[in-house]
Design a protein around this motif. Structure first.
Motif, PDB file in Angstrom:
ATOM      1  N   PRO A 347       0.814  -1.226   0.000  1.00  0.00           N
ATOM      2  CA  PRO A 347       0.000   0.000   0.000  1.00  0.00           C
ATOM      3  C   PRO A 347       0.843   1.270   0.000  1.00  0.00           C
ATOM      4  CG  PRO A 347      -0.085  -1.100   2.134  1.00  0.00           C
ATOM      5  CD  PRO A 347       0.585  -2.048   1.208  1.00  0.00           C
ATOM      6  N   ASP A 348       2.004   1.259   0.661  1.00  0.00           N
ATOM      7  CA  ASP A 348       2.860   2.452   0.657  1.00  0.00           C
ATOM      8  C   ASP A 348       3.389   2.714  -0.752  1.00  0.00           C
ATOM      9  OD1 ASP A 348       2.435   2.726   3.356  1.00  0.00           O
ATOM     10  OD2 ASP A 348       4.313   1.735   3.936  1.00  0.00           O
ATOM     11  N   ARG A 349       3.779   1.642  -1.443  1.00  0.00           N
ATOM     12  CA  ARG A 349       4.251   1.788  -2.819  1.00  0.00           C
ATOM     13  C   ARG A 349       3.131   2.306  -3.713  1.00  0.00           C
ATOM     14  NH1 ARG A 349       6.958  -3.034  -6.539  1.00  0.00           N
ATOM     15  NH2 ARG A 349       7.169  -1.792  -8.457  1.00  0.00           N
ATOM     16  N   ALA A 350       1.915   1.785  -3.492  1.00  0.00           N
ATOM     17  CA  ALA A 350       0.769   2.246  -4.279  1.00  0.00           C
ATOM     18  C   ALA A 350       0.531   3.734  -4.072  1.00  0.00           C
ATOM     19  CB  ALA A 350      -0.479   1.449  -3.898  1.00  0.00           C
ATOM     20  N   ALA A 351       0.606   4.169  -2.813  1.00  0.00           N
ATOM     21  CA  ALA A 351       0.384   5.584  -2.510  1.00  0.00           C
ATOM     22  C   ALA A 351       1.450   6.458  -3.165  1.00  0.00           C
ATOM     23  CB  ALA A 351       0.381   5.789  -0.999  1.00  0.00           C
ATOM     24  N   THR A 352       2.701   6.008  -3.131  1.00  0.00           N
ATOM     25  CA  THR A 352       3.793   6.768  -3.743  1.00  0.00           C
ATOM     26  C   THR A 352       3.593   6.899  -5.245  1.00  0.00           C
ATOM     27  OG1 THR A 352       5.352   6.042  -2.033  1.00  0.00           O
ATOM     28  CG2 THR A 352       6.286   6.820  -4.118  1.00  0.00           C
ATOM     29  N   GLU A 353       3.178   5.807  -5.894  1.00  0.00           N
ATOM     30  CA  GLU A 353       2.958   5.825  -7.347  1.00  0.00           C
ATOM     31  C   GLU A 353       1.814   6.775  -7.718  1.00  0.00           C
ATOM     32  OE1 GLU A 353       2.463   1.590  -7.704  1.00  0.00           O
ATOM     33  OE2 GLU A 353       4.353   1.394  -8.806  1.00  0.00           O
ATOM     34  N   LEU A 354       0.761   6.764  -6.904  1.00  0.00           N
ATOM     35  CA  LEU A 354      -0.373   7.652  -7.182  1.00  0.00           C
ATOM     36  C   LEU A 354       0.007   9.113  -6.961  1.00  0.00           C
ATOM     37  CD1 LEU A 354      -3.249   5.523  -5.614  1.00  0.00           C
ATOM     38  CD2 LEU A 354      -2.871   5.995  -8.047  1.00  0.00           C
ATOM     39  N   ASP A 355       0.792   9.379  -5.911  1.00  0.00           N
ATOM     40  CA  ASP A 355       1.270  10.747  -5.683  1.00  0.00           C
ATOM     41  C   ASP A 355       2.073  11.235  -6.881  1.00  0.00           C
ATOM     42  OD1 ASP A 355       0.119  10.936  -3.177  1.00  0.00           O
ATOM     43  OD2 ASP A 355       1.948  10.343  -2.106  1.00  0.00           O
ATOM     44  N   ALA A 356       2.977  10.362  -7.349  1.00  0.00           N
ATOM     45  CA  ALA A 356       3.847  10.745  -8.469  1.00  0.00           C
ATOM     46  C   ALA A 356       3.050  10.970  -9.745  1.00  0.00           C
ATOM     47  CB  ALA A 356       4.912   9.678  -8.687  1.00  0.00           C
ATOM     48  N   ALA A 357       1.931  10.274  -9.879  1.00  0.00           N
ATOM     49  CA  ALA A 357       1.084  10.428 -11.071  1.00  0.00           C
ATOM     50  C   ALA A 357       0.148  11.622 -10.959  1.00  0.00           C
ATOM     51  CB  ALA A 357       0.279   9.146 -11.293  1.00  0.00           C
ATOM     52  N   GLY A 358       0.234  12.370  -9.837  1.00  0.00           N
ATOM     53  CA  GLY A 358      -0.580  13.565  -9.684  1.00  0.00           C
ATOM     54  C   GLY A 358      -1.911  13.358  -9.009  1.00  0.00           C
ATOM     55  N   TRP A 359      -2.166  12.142  -8.513  1.00  0.00           N
ATOM     56  CA  TRP A 359      -3.415  11.868  -7.805  1.00  0.00           C
ATOM     57  C   TRP A 359      -3.159  12.052  -6.310  1.00  0.00           C
ATOM     58  CZ3 TRP A 359      -7.823  11.374 -10.426  1.00  0.00           C
ATOM     59  CH2 TRP A 359      -7.760  11.015 -11.781  1.00  0.00           C
ATOM     60  N   LEU A 360      -3.638  13.171  -5.774  1.00  0.00           N
ATOM     61  CA  LEU A 360      -3.355  13.540  -4.389  1.00  0.00           C
ATOM     62  C   LEU A 360      -4.583  13.332  -3.506  1.00  0.00           C
ATOM     63  CD1 LEU A 360      -1.352  16.820  -5.110  1.00  0.00           C
ATOM     64  CD2 LEU A 360      -0.514  14.456  -4.916  1.00  0.00           C
ATOM     65  N   GLN A 361      -4.308  13.072  -2.250  1.00  0.00           N
ATOM     66  CA  GLN A 361      -5.374  12.775  -1.298  1.00  0.00           C
ATOM     67  C   GLN A 361      -6.337  13.953  -1.183  1.00  0.00           C
ATOM     68  OE1 GLN A 361      -4.538   9.669   0.201  1.00  0.00           O
ATOM     69  NE2 GLN A 361      -6.656   9.396   0.811  1.00  0.00           N
ATOM     70  N   GLY A 362      -7.646  13.679  -1.324  1.00  0.00           N
ATOM     71  CA  GLY A 362      -8.659  14.704  -1.170  1.00  0.00           C
ATOM     72  C   GLY A 362      -9.200  14.743   0.242  1.00  0.00           C
ATOM     73  N   PRO A 363     -10.028  15.714   0.578  1.00  0.00           N
ATOM     74  CA  PRO A 363     -10.542  15.861   1.949  1.00  0.00           C
ATOM     75  C   PRO A 363     -11.400  14.686   2.403  1.00  0.00           C
ATOM     76  CG  PRO A 363     -11.669  17.344   0.422  1.00  0.00           C
ATOM     77  CD  PRO A 363     -10.497  16.783  -0.309  1.00  0.00           C
ATOM     78  N   ASP A 364     -12.040  13.981   1.468  1.00  0.00           N
ATOM     79  CA  ASP A 364     -12.868  12.833   1.854  1.00  0.00           C
ATOM     80  C   ASP A 364     -12.117  11.510   1.741  1.00  0.00           C
ATOM     81  OD1 ASP A 364     -12.602  12.723  -0.870  1.00  0.00           O
ATOM     82  OD2 ASP A 364     -14.745  12.499  -1.306  1.00  0.00           O
ATOM     83  N   GLY A 365     -10.793  11.584   1.522  1.00  0.00           N
ATOM     84  CA  GLY A 365      -9.991  10.371   1.421  1.00  0.00           C
ATOM     85  C   GLY A 365      -9.814   9.862   0.010  1.00  0.00           C
ATOM     86  N   ILE A 366     -10.638  10.345  -0.926  1.00  0.00           N
ATOM     87  CA  ILE A 366     -10.526   9.930  -2.326  1.00  0.00           C
ATOM     88  C   ILE A 366      -9.529  10.830  -3.034  1.00  0.00           C
ATOM     89  CG2 ILE A 366     -11.755   9.559  -4.491  1.00  0.00           C
ATOM     90  CD1 ILE A 366     -12.503   7.646  -2.196  1.00  0.00           C
ATOM     91  N   ALA A 398      -9.897   1.526  -1.338  1.00  0.00           N
ATOM     92  CA  ALA A 398     -10.302   2.736  -0.611  1.00  0.00           C
ATOM     93  C   ALA A 398      -9.218   3.165   0.378  1.00  0.00           C
ATOM     94  CB  ALA A 398     -11.617   2.496   0.111  1.00  0.00           C
ATOM     95  N   ARG A 399      -8.440   2.210   0.883  1.00  0.00           N
ATOM     96  CA  ARG A 399      -7.391   2.532   1.854  1.00  0.00           C
ATOM     97  C   ARG A 399      -6.299   3.406   1.254  1.00  0.00           C
ATOM     98  NH1 ARG A 399      -6.705  -3.762   3.488  1.00  0.00           N
ATOM     99  NH2 ARG A 399      -8.806  -4.097   4.315  1.00  0.00           N
ATOM    100  N   VAL A 400      -6.139   3.342  -0.075  1.00  0.00           N
ATOM    101  CA  VAL A 400      -5.111   4.173  -0.713  1.00  0.00           C
ATOM    102  C   VAL A 400      -5.740   5.311  -1.513  1.00  0.00           C
ATOM    103  CG1 VAL A 400      -3.446   2.283  -0.811  1.00  0.00           C
ATOM    104  CG2 VAL A 400      -4.968   2.688  -2.762  1.00  0.00           C
ATOM    105  N   GLY A 401      -7.052   5.528  -1.330  1.00  0.00           N
ATOM    106  CA  GLY A 401      -7.709   6.661  -1.943  1.00  0.00           C
ATOM    107  C   GLY A 401      -8.290   6.428  -3.318  1.00  0.00           C
TER     108      GLY A 401
END
Length: 528
Positions: A347-366, A398-401
């Protein structure tokens, strides 16, 4: 293309309403020959084995047709059936078969070289109506008939998978008279086959009735029974609810459930019902990403989804005979290699990949990018029996947004959505005991192409090369590379490795599962 059990071969899972007619179709055998009463979990929809990629249709079709070859379920070896022997050119472009001279179709016409040629020409002519068949005969240049017992296939390029393809239900032999009818007529039961049973009647969404051929005497080499089938009638009934099938089996209203579900196994075993299983070879139950989807067109997002899935957690809703996926190919597939490391939960790797792709955590977690939430639609049939797996995957993402929306659709709408690419994900499994099954799904030139790719990619090069190689060690290397490539690029996000799980009453014996884990009723018998 097969889903909850196989993904109904091309991913389109069939729907059928359970009604009183489902049980009424089970005869009490009070008059006439005793019937083997078999429950199907969905309507076959089309009984023509040349066309239908669906699990239930192939369950029926397997009883109706013989093939050029058979495949040993234990060794994977291709062995004789209608063909007594064959030769393959060194470059795998020419396949020459010698036929036995005593086999006939159920209308009495001989199974000769001309009839065999007509069957394979039919697969080519059906085009997209035969997604599997079209892939089996890809590149077929000509069919030559030197004499009535010899047929030779010539391909434009090496086609190493063709010999194994001649053992699949889709290449089962139909009479020339049947091939002259329209595809639509054949779907609804206008079939004359070459196997041990004859189709008597098909009532869509309800039942199919078959009777044994008294003159049948050409079983495949793997068969232990000879001569006509012992059981004279097969009655297939559509029962979409697993609990209804389980209850009917326990109360002797049916003799066989072809699709036992995990929640029913203990009750059946406790009631003395035999439950047996065999892993399905081929592509496991797999999320397939639409390359045209705005979010999933980015391989980084697809990889992130892969790393966000905790596959061992999926085992909690699986049959004891099944397991979570360790590759895009099941462990029962020739050429399988364990790729668990590529599917490890991260999940940490997934979050890092999504951050790098420009998908950032929103206020509702998505996660959000440029004001758009990372919402992905998984389209499937409303009768899907793997929805519990989907729900777990939904929670994990959902855990990674990632907002995974589960979209169950009725049969027609599901087929339309999948045919039109109106989805972010679909989930397929495709049964075939050969690594060439990868080509059927992941080639951009395939009839199915659930990834909706329009441009050739590295995977196409690997699959093309695999298709021309017969040398075992090189073939294995290419299979490994192709399996890793579809995972690395996120074309495939494997979930679970499915099995055929069949329940039979104590009064029935002799049912076996073939190399594709489909039940064979030719050798079935009632206990005395």
């Amino acid at each position: 293309m097969s889903a909850s059990r196989i993904v109904r071969a091309a991913g389109a899972v069939l729907a059928a309403s359970i009604t009183a007619s489902g049980l009424a179709a089970c005869s009490d055998n009070s008059t006439g020959p005793r019937s083997l009463r078999i429950a199907l979990s969905a309507d076959p929809q089309c009984l023509d084995p040349h066309q239908a990629p669906y699990t239930e249709s192939l369950h029926v079709g397997r009883q109706l047709v013989a093939n050029l070859t058979d495949q040993d379920p234990q060794t994977g070896e291709i062995v004789p059936w209608i063909a007594t022997e064959w030769t393959v050119s060194d470059d795998a472009t020419r396949f020459r078969f010698t036929l036995r001279d005593d086999a006939t179709f159920s209308d009495g016409t001989p199974i000769d070289a001309a009839a065999v040629a007509a069957n394979f020409e039919d697969l080519r002519d059906l085009g997209a109506k035969s997604p599997f068949g079209l892939s089996y005969v890809s590149g077929l240049r000509s069919i030559e008939i030197p004499d009535a017992r010899t047929v030779e296939f010539a391909f434009d390029a090496p086609n190493a998978q063709f010999l194994q393809a001649t053992s699949m239900v889709t290449t089962g032999l139909l009479a020339p008279a049947t091939l002259e009818t329209s595809p639509e007529e054949r779907c609804t039961g206008q079939l004359i086959g070459s196997g041990p049973f004859v189709l008597d009647e098909y009532a869509p969404n309800a039942s199919a009735t078959l009777s044994s051929r008294t003159d049948y005497s050409w079983p495949g080499t793997t068969a232990t029974h000879t001569g006509a089938a012992t059981i004279e009638r097969l009655e297939f009934s559509v029962m979409t609810e697993s609990g209804v099938r389980s209850g009917a089996l326990q109360t002797a209203q049916i003799d066989v459930d072809t699709d036992v579900q995990a929640q029913d196994e203990s009750a059946l075993s406790g009631a003395g019902i035999e439950v047996f299983a065999r892993a399905r070879p081929g592509i496991v139950y797999t999320l397939l990403a639409n390359d045209q989807s705005p979010a999933l067109s980015d391989p980084a997002v697809r990889r992130a989804v892969n790393h966000a899935i905790d596959r061992p957690e999926l085992a909690s809703v699986l049959s004891q005979h099944e397991s979570y996926a360790t590759s895009v190919l099941s462990a029962a597939t020739p050429g399988y290699v364990d790729l668990s490391a590529d599917l490890a939960y991260g999940p940490d790797r997934a979050a890092t990949e999504l951050d790098a792709a420009g998908w950032l955590q929103g206020p509702d977690g998505i996660r959000v990018r440029e004001g758009n939430p990372l919402t992905l639609r998984l389209v499937f049939a409303a009768t899907e029996t793997r929805s519990d797996v989907y729900e777990i995957v939904q929670q994990q993402l959902a855990r990674v947004g990632v907002d995974l929306q589960l979209v169950p659709l009725h049969t027609g709408a599901n087929l339309e959505a999948q045919n039109n690419g109106d989805y972010d994900f679909v989930c397929w499994a495709v049964t075939r005991p050969d690594p060439e099954v990868l080509n059927t799904v992941f080639s951009s030139a395939s009839a199915g192409n659930p990834n909706r790719r329009t441009e050739p990619a590295r995977i196409d090069e690997l699959l093309d090369e695999l298709g021309g190689i017969t040398e075992p060690s090189l073939r294995q290397r290419l299979t490994d590379e192709a399996a890793r490539e579809v995972i690395d690029q996120g074309y495939a996000i494997p979930l679970v490795e499915q099995s055929a799980v069949v329940g039979t009453s104590a009064s029935v014996d002799g049912i076996v599962l073939d190399a594709s884990s489909r039940p064979l009723f030719y050798g079935a018998r009632f206990a005395s």
